[in-house]
Design a protein around this motif. Structure first.
Motif, PDB file in Angstrom:
ATOM      1  N   PRO A  51      22.380 -89.823  40.033  1.00 21.12           N
ATOM      2  CA  PRO A  51      21.367 -88.910  39.238  1.00 21.12           C
ATOM      3  C   PRO A  51      20.628 -87.754  39.835  1.00 21.12           C
ATOM      4  N   VAL A  52      21.944 -86.848  39.901  1.00 21.98           N
ATOM      5  CA  VAL A  52      21.774 -85.369  40.535  1.00 21.98           C
ATOM      6  C   VAL A  52      21.764 -84.547  39.159  1.00 21.98           C
ATOM      7  N   THR A  53      20.989 -83.826  39.133  1.00 23.98           N
ATOM      8  CA  THR A  53      21.264 -82.408  38.126  1.00 23.98           C
ATOM      9  C   THR A  53      22.168 -81.578  38.459  1.00 23.98           C
ATOM     10  N   ASP A  54      22.850 -81.282  37.703  1.00 16.68           N
ATOM     11  CA  ASP A  54      23.843 -80.111  37.865  1.00 16.68           C
ATOM     12  C   ASP A  54      23.438 -78.832  36.800  1.00 16.68           C
ATOM     13  N   ALA A  55      23.082 -77.842  37.366  1.00 21.99           N
ATOM     14  CA  ALA A  55      22.291 -76.824  36.254  1.00 21.99           C
ATOM     15  C   ALA A  55      23.207 -75.514  36.645  1.00 21.99           C
ATOM     16  N   THR A  56      24.563 -75.657  37.177  1.00 22.45           N
ATOM     17  CA  THR A  56      25.301 -74.555  37.467  1.00 22.45           C
ATOM     18  C   THR A  56      25.582 -73.565  36.240  1.00 22.45           C
ATOM     19  N   ASN A  57      25.704 -74.226  34.920  1.00 25.97           N
ATOM     20  CA  ASN A  57      25.788 -73.406  33.537  1.00 25.97           C
ATOM     21  C   ASN A  57      24.114 -73.815  33.242  1.00 25.97           C
ATOM     22  N   PRO A  58      23.455 -72.562  32.983  1.00 23.83           N
ATOM     23  CA  PRO A  58      21.945 -72.948  32.625  1.00 23.83           C
ATOM     24  C   PRO A  58      21.855 -73.289  31.332  1.00 23.83           C
ATOM     25  N   PHE A  59      22.829 -73.185  30.363  1.00 30.71           N
ATOM     26  CA  PHE A  59      22.933 -73.485  29.074  1.00 30.71           C
ATOM     27  C   PHE A  59      23.460 -74.929  28.722  1.00 30.71           C
ATOM     28  N   TYR A  60      24.017 -75.329  29.695  1.00 29.36           N
ATOM     29  CA  TYR A  60      24.658 -76.925  29.732  1.00 29.36           C
ATOM     30  C   TYR A  60      24.110 -77.635  30.952  1.00 29.36           C
ATOM     31  N   ILE A  61      23.059 -78.394  30.945  1.00 24.79           N
ATOM     32  CA  ILE A  61      22.596 -79.152  32.031  1.00 24.79           C
ATOM     33  C   ILE A  61      23.033 -80.384  32.079  1.00 24.79           C
ATOM     34  N   SER A  62      23.788 -80.942  33.233  1.00 24.24           N
ATOM     35  CA  SER A  62      24.107 -82.400  33.033  1.00 24.24           C
ATOM     36  C   SER A  62      23.460 -83.215  34.227  1.00 24.24           C
ATOM     37  N   ARG A  63      23.277 -84.582  33.979  1.00 21.46           N
ATOM     38  CA  ARG A  63      22.704 -85.578  35.249  1.00 21.46           C
ATOM     39  C   ARG A  63      23.444 -86.816  35.013  1.00 21.46           C
ATOM     40  N   GLY A  64      23.872 -87.279  36.101  1.00 22.78           N
ATOM     41  CA  GLY A  64      24.484 -88.586  36.304  1.00 22.78           C
ATOM     42  C   GLY A  64      23.421 -89.549  35.703  1.00 22.78           C
ATOM     43  N   ASN A  65      23.879 -90.934  35.552  1.00 20.08           N
ATOM     44  CA  ASN A  65      23.146 -91.975  35.055  1.00 20.08           C
ATOM     45  C   ASN A  65      23.404 -93.349  35.900  1.00 20.08           C
ATOM     46  N   GLU A  66      22.462 -93.533  36.699  1.00 16.09           N
ATOM     47  CA  GLU A  66      22.815 -94.674  37.653  1.00 16.09           C
ATOM     48  C   GLU A  66      22.756 -96.154  36.950  1.00 16.09           C
ATOM     49  N   ASN A  67      22.472 -96.049  35.871  1.00 18.28           N
ATOM     50  CA  ASN A  67      22.138 -97.344  34.952  1.00 18.28           C
ATOM     51  C   ASN A  67      23.868 -97.801  34.196  1.00 18.28           C
ATOM     52  N   LEU A  68      24.526 -97.048  34.338  1.00 15.41           N
ATOM     53  CA  LEU A  68      26.060 -97.178  33.766  1.00 15.41           C
ATOM     54  C   LEU A  68      26.700 -98.433  34.173  1.00 15.41           C
ATOM     55  N   ASP A  69      27.094 -99.159  33.135  1.00 13.35           N
ATOM     56  CA  ASP A  69      28.038-100.314  33.426  1.00 13.35           C
ATOM     57  C   ASP A  69      29.412 -99.929  33.331  1.00 13.35           C
ATOM     58  N   PRO A  70      30.189-100.894  33.936  1.00 13.66           N
ATOM     59  CA  PRO A  70      31.732-100.738  34.076  1.00 13.66           C
ATOM     60  C   PRO A  70      32.107-100.838  32.579  1.00 13.66           C
ATOM     61  N   VAL A  71      33.277-100.064  32.423  1.00 14.62           N
ATOM     62  CA  VAL A  71      34.247-100.310  31.169  1.00 14.62           C
ATOM     63  C   VAL A  71      35.194-101.311  31.141  1.00 14.62           C
ATOM     64  N   GLN A  72      35.304-102.408  30.243  1.00 13.57           N
ATOM     65  CA  GLN A  72      36.253-103.211  30.257  1.00 13.57           C
ATOM     66  C   GLN A  72      37.222-102.826  29.098  1.00 13.57           C
ATOM     67  N   LYS A  73      38.619-103.040  29.306  1.00 11.65           N
ATOM     68  CA  LYS A  73      39.493-102.841  28.198  1.00 11.65           C
ATOM     69  C   LYS A  73      40.316-104.054  28.135  1.00 11.65           C
ATOM     70  N   HIS A  74      40.434-104.439  26.955  1.00 12.19           N
ATOM     71  CA  HIS A  74      41.250-105.297  26.669  1.00 12.19           C
ATOM     72  C   HIS A  74      42.448-104.824  25.518  1.00 12.19           C
ATOM     73  N   THR A  75      43.921-105.166  26.270  1.00 16.54           N
ATOM     74  CA  THR A  75      44.989-104.523  25.730  1.00 16.54           C
ATOM     75  C   THR A  75      46.092-105.762  25.307  1.00 16.54           C
TER      76      THR A  75
END
Length: 181
Positions: A51-75
């Motif tokens: 959950p760290v904010t990345d403001a290196t581009n002041p017009f596009y500010i991103s932040r991580g999400n510590e609540n993400l779940d893993p992705v499961q793929k069925h093939t």
């Protein structure tokens, strides 16, 4: 080093059951059908979780999400092979279908000031399908071999902008023909 104000150290552990099955049907020495099912899990990347904010581009500010779940793929993969080595003729048909649950996508909020705030989120299912084939045969008049290998693909992905679900689809058709002397 010390954590930044308001940030904390966290740890994520993942456990998942990932089945695999394969069936091969041999009709003759030169003809078979192969079907397999595979599941896999992809954990979020550290930069997506922190959950760290990345403001290196002041017009596009991103932040991580510590609540993400893993992705499961069925093939599911299916293929059919038929060869006639005595006449130098070969046929291959293949189909691949996959569904990704909890796919990681982006949720963007665009403010009145034009600044985009973005974070990774678990989205709806992503879908992929592809059909590919190949046929090879000799052309005696040309003293050559012809390979015809068409492919068709489909993808469906979801993103979110200002709380609205956006669905992107891609359809691909790739014809291919080769002549070998």
């Amino acid at each position: 080093g010390m954590p930044f104000d308001g940030e904390k150290q966290f740890e994520r552990d993942y456990t998942n059951l990932l089945p695999y099955a394969q069936f091969v049907f041999n009709f003759t020495k030169y003809r078979e059908i192969n079907i397999n099912y595979n599941s896999s899990m992809d954990v979020p990347l550290n930069r997506q979780l922190q959950p760290v904010t990345d403001a290196t581009n002041p017009f596009y500010i991103s932040r991580g999400n510590e609540n993400l779940d893993p992705v499961q793929k069925h093939t599911v993969n299916m293929d059919f092979r038929n060869a006639n080595p005595f006449e130098n003729r070969f046929l291959f048909l293949g189909l691949q279908l996959s569904k990704t649950d909890r796919s990681i996508t982006t949720s963007d909020s665009i403010g009145n000031n034009g600044i985009t705030y973005s974070k990774p989120v678990n989205g709806g299912p992503a879908l992929e399908a592809s059909f590919f084939s190949g046929i090879e045969f000799p052309v005696r008049v040309l003293k050559s071999r012809i390979n015809i290998e068409p492919e068709v693909g489909y993808e469906k992905n979801i993103t979110y902008i200002n709380g609205i679900t956006n669905t992107g689809t891609t359809l691909l058709y790739r014809p291919a023909i080769n002549c070998e002397s």
